[in-house]
Scaffold this active site. Structure first.
Site, PDB file in Angstrom:
ATOM      1  N   MET A  60     -18.464  46.713 -46.245  1.00 10.23           N
ATOM      2  CA  MET A  60     -19.506  47.706 -46.508  1.00 10.23           C
ATOM      3  C   MET A  60     -18.754  49.269 -45.722  1.00 10.23           C
ATOM      4  O   MET A  60     -18.918  48.739 -44.987  1.00 10.23           O
ATOM      5  CB  MET A  60     -21.023  46.970 -46.392  1.00 10.23           C
ATOM      6  CG  MET A  60     -21.573  46.080 -47.133  1.00 10.23           C
ATOM      7  SD  MET A  60     -21.677  46.258 -48.649  1.00 10.23           S
ATOM      8  CE  MET A  60     -22.896  47.507 -48.647  1.00 10.23           C
ATOM      9  N   MET A 110     -27.369  40.037 -51.861  1.00 10.47           N
ATOM     10  CA  MET A 110     -27.406  40.690 -50.251  1.00 10.47           C
ATOM     11  C   MET A 110     -28.433  39.631 -49.619  1.00 10.47           C
ATOM     12  O   MET A 110     -29.808  40.210 -50.125  1.00 10.47           O
ATOM     13  CB  MET A 110     -27.832  42.092 -50.338  1.00 10.47           C
ATOM     14  CG  MET A 110     -26.177  42.229 -50.350  1.00 10.47           C
ATOM     15  SD  MET A 110     -26.186  44.584 -50.836  1.00 10.47           S
ATOM     16  CE  MET A 110     -26.775  44.727 -52.103  1.00 10.47           C
ATOM     17  N   HIS A 124     -22.893  40.747 -56.725  1.00  4.66           N
ATOM     18  CA  HIS A 124     -22.795  41.734 -55.247  1.00  4.66           C
ATOM     19  C   HIS A 124     -24.158  40.686 -54.147  1.00  4.66           C
ATOM     20  O   HIS A 124     -25.774  41.422 -54.644  1.00  4.66           O
ATOM     21  CB  HIS A 124     -22.710  42.374 -54.658  1.00  4.66           C
ATOM     22  CG  HIS A 124     -22.769  43.274 -53.345  1.00  4.66           C
ATOM     23  ND1 HIS A 124     -23.092  44.573 -52.526  1.00  4.66           N
ATOM     24  CD2 HIS A 124     -22.607  41.877 -51.729  1.00  4.66           C
ATOM     25  CE1 HIS A 124     -23.528  44.513 -51.392  1.00  4.66           C
ATOM     26  NE2 HIS A 124     -22.796  42.994 -50.712  1.00  4.66           N
ATOM     27  N   ASP A 131     -26.292  44.529 -57.914  1.00  9.52           N
ATOM     28  CA  ASP A 131     -26.898  44.892 -56.671  1.00  9.52           C
ATOM     29  C   ASP A 131     -27.925  43.541 -56.439  1.00  9.52           C
ATOM     30  O   ASP A 131     -28.987  44.348 -56.570  1.00  9.52           O
ATOM     31  CB  ASP A 131     -27.165  45.590 -55.854  1.00  9.52           C
ATOM     32  CG  ASP A 131     -25.820  47.016 -55.309  1.00  9.52           C
ATOM     33  OD1 ASP A 131     -24.686  45.968 -54.844  1.00  9.52           O
ATOM     34  OD2 ASP A 131     -25.518  47.834 -55.596  1.00  9.52           O
ATOM     35  N   ASP A 139     -18.060  49.307 -50.023  1.00  8.99           N
ATOM     36  CA  ASP A 139     -19.138  49.548 -50.755  1.00  8.99           C
ATOM     37  C   ASP A 139     -19.459  50.836 -50.083  1.00  8.99           C
ATOM     38  O   ASP A 139     -20.500  50.225 -48.773  1.00  8.99           O
ATOM     39  CB  ASP A 139     -20.114  48.349 -50.861  1.00  8.99           C
ATOM     40  CG  ASP A 139     -20.825  48.575 -52.249  1.00  8.99           C
ATOM     41  OD1 ASP A 139     -21.127  49.309 -52.468  1.00  8.99           O
ATOM     42  OD2 ASP A 139     -21.559  47.323 -52.479  1.00  8.99           O
ATOM     43  N   HIS A 188     -21.096  47.018 -61.098  1.00  9.58           N
ATOM     44  CA  HIS A 188     -21.198  45.942 -59.950  1.00  9.58           C
ATOM     45  C   HIS A 188     -23.275  45.517 -59.718  1.00  9.58           C
ATOM     46  O   HIS A 188     -23.784  46.879 -60.079  1.00  9.58           O
ATOM     47  CB  HIS A 188     -20.929  47.039 -58.641  1.00  9.58           C
ATOM     48  CG  HIS A 188     -21.126  46.447 -57.538  1.00  9.58           C
ATOM     49  ND1 HIS A 188     -20.491  45.638 -56.529  1.00  9.58           N
ATOM     50  CD2 HIS A 188     -22.370  46.924 -56.494  1.00  9.58           C
ATOM     51  CE1 HIS A 188     -20.646  45.585 -55.615  1.00  9.58           C
ATOM     52  NE2 HIS A 188     -22.041  45.841 -55.428  1.00  9.58           N
ATOM     53  N   MET A 192     -30.939  41.540 -53.808  1.00 14.47           N
ATOM     54  CA  MET A 192     -31.481  41.851 -52.599  1.00 14.47           C
ATOM     55  C   MET A 192     -32.862  40.968 -52.901  1.00 14.47           C
ATOM     56  O   MET A 192     -33.103  41.266 -53.966  1.00 14.47           O
ATOM     57  CB  MET A 192     -31.665  43.410 -52.559  1.00 14.47           C
ATOM     58  CG  MET A 192     -30.746  44.912 -52.269  1.00 14.47           C
ATOM     59  SD  MET A 192     -30.727  45.844 -52.000  1.00 14.47           S
ATOM     60  CE  MET A 192     -29.014  46.523 -52.260  1.00 14.47           C
ATOM     61  N   SER A 197     -21.377  50.643 -59.764  1.00 18.06           N
ATOM     62  CA  SER A 197     -22.462  50.021 -59.008  1.00 18.06           C
ATOM     63  C   SER A 197     -24.136  50.531 -60.106  1.00 18.06           C
ATOM     64  O   SER A 197     -24.742  52.004 -59.990  1.00 18.06           O
ATOM     65  CB  SER A 197     -23.468  50.070 -57.363  1.00 18.06           C
ATOM     66  OG  SER A 197     -24.894  50.011 -56.919  1.00 18.06           O
TER      67      SER A 197
HETATM   68  C1  DX5 Z   1     -25.830  49.128 -50.721  1.00 17.90           C
HETATM   69  C2  DX5 Z   1     -25.173  48.710 -52.403  1.00 17.90           C
HETATM   70  C3  DX5 Z   1     -24.004  49.475 -53.241  1.00 17.90           C
HETATM   71  C4  DX5 Z   1     -24.668  50.802 -53.505  1.00 17.90           C
HETATM   72  C5  DX5 Z   1     -23.528  51.458 -54.063  1.00 17.90           C
HETATM   73  O1  DX5 Z   1     -26.692  48.096 -50.143  1.00 17.90           O
HETATM   74  O2  DX5 Z   1     -24.464  47.233 -51.806  1.00 17.90           O
HETATM   75  O3  DX5 Z   1     -23.676  49.083 -53.993  1.00 17.90           O
HETATM   76  O4  DX5 Z   1     -26.073  50.319 -53.872  1.00 17.90           O
HETATM   77  O5  DX5 Z   1     -24.597  53.297 -53.845  1.00 17.90           O
HETATM   78  P1  DX5 Z   1     -23.463  54.612 -53.001  1.00 17.90           P
HETATM   79  O6  DX5 Z   1     -22.446  54.464 -54.569  1.00 17.90           O
HETATM   80  O7  DX5 Z   1     -25.073  55.265 -54.198  1.00 17.90           O
HETATM   81  O8  DX5 Z   1     -23.211  54.421 -52.290  1.00 17.90           O
HETATM   82 ZN    ZN Z   2     -22.844  46.075 -53.659  1.00 19.63          ZN
END
Ligand code: DX5
Ligand code: ZN
Length: 221
Positions: free
Chosen positions: A142, A73, A71, A40, A180, A38, A42, A13
């Site tokens: 998750m 969110m 991903h 993320d 994740d 990956h 948001m 990520s």
């Molecule tokens: C959290 C994200 C993850 C996160 C993973 O909401 O979806 O992808 O960044 O990071 P680590 O491995 O540091 O938990």
């Molecule tokens: Zn993620």
């Protein structure tokens, strides 16, 4: 192939990476033999944090040939599938808890020839997988509450992963199981033994001295 012989795929990520130098970060991931990148996304509404949108993903695409594992969110993923598809996403995953028709949104993704993923937050019952397994290519479990990197792995995620894997096997489905949040060198083996195919790892990869070593350690444990 048994769980112990199968190589686990690693999807680092970039949430923990330096966004001001993101091209370099993904180039390094490619050299380090990551399997995916990956991303993320948001929206500050579905989760209490903001990151980036489809423009950032299309810019990233210029720096790497690795498949982009996006991903989402966000509250209304259905409104943004086209943009992330145009940006070059190879996998698009959104949450079962989002405010959209899950089946229709999975179909929108597949219509663009992109792998469609359904994500489950820690409080979402695992049996939603029964409902959507025919319409998805991937389940993202998750193992932390979504929103931030660097959190602690939630322990009951092992048994949730095993239950999801059992559903997948029972249904004779080819769907991949990705986990994740909070993945590290100490828990990767146990996660893998719970039936997980893809590990997302943010801080474990980006805070290591050598990302190549870190990725190999996670994949081969
Ligand atoms: C959290 C994200 C993850 C996160 C993973 O909401 O979806 O992808 O960044 O990071 P680590 O491995 O540091 O938990
Ligand atoms: Zn993620």
């Amino acid at each position: 192939m048994s769980d112990t012989l199968r190589k686990t795929l690693i999807s680092p990520s970039i949430l923990t990476a330096d966004f001001g130098n993101i091209g370099e970060a993904v180039r390094k991931l490619e050299k380090a033999k990551a399997d995916y990148v990956h991303c993320d996304v948001m929206d500050g509404h579905f989760v209490p944090n903001l990151t980036f949108g489809s423009k950032f993903v299309s810019d990233l695409k210029k720096y790497t040939k690795l498949p982009l594992d996006v991903h989402l969110m966000i509250s209304r993923p259905d409104l943004y599938i086209e943009r992330f598809a145009d940006a070059g996403a190879d996998i698009i995953t959104f949450h079962a808890e989002a405010e959209c028709d899950t089946e229709e949104t999975l179909a929108l993704i597949r219509a663009r020839n992109i792998k469609a993923g359904i994500a489950l937050s820690p409080d979402t019952p695992v049996d939603v997988v029964e409902k959507y397994s025919d319409f998805a290519d991937l389940v993202l479990l998750m193992s932390v509450y979504p929103g931030f990197g660097g959190q602690k792995f939630i322990e009951d995620s092992y048994s949730r992963a095993r239950k999801i894997k059992d559903i997948i096997i029972r249904r004779g489905s080819k769907i991949l199981l990705e986990i994740d949040g909070g993945v590290n060198f100490a828990n990767a083996r146990k996660i893998k033994d719970s039936g997980v195919d893809i590990l997302v790892a943010g801080s474990a990869v980006f805070s290591s001295e050598d990302m190549g070593v870190a990725i190999r350690k996670l994949a081969e444990c």
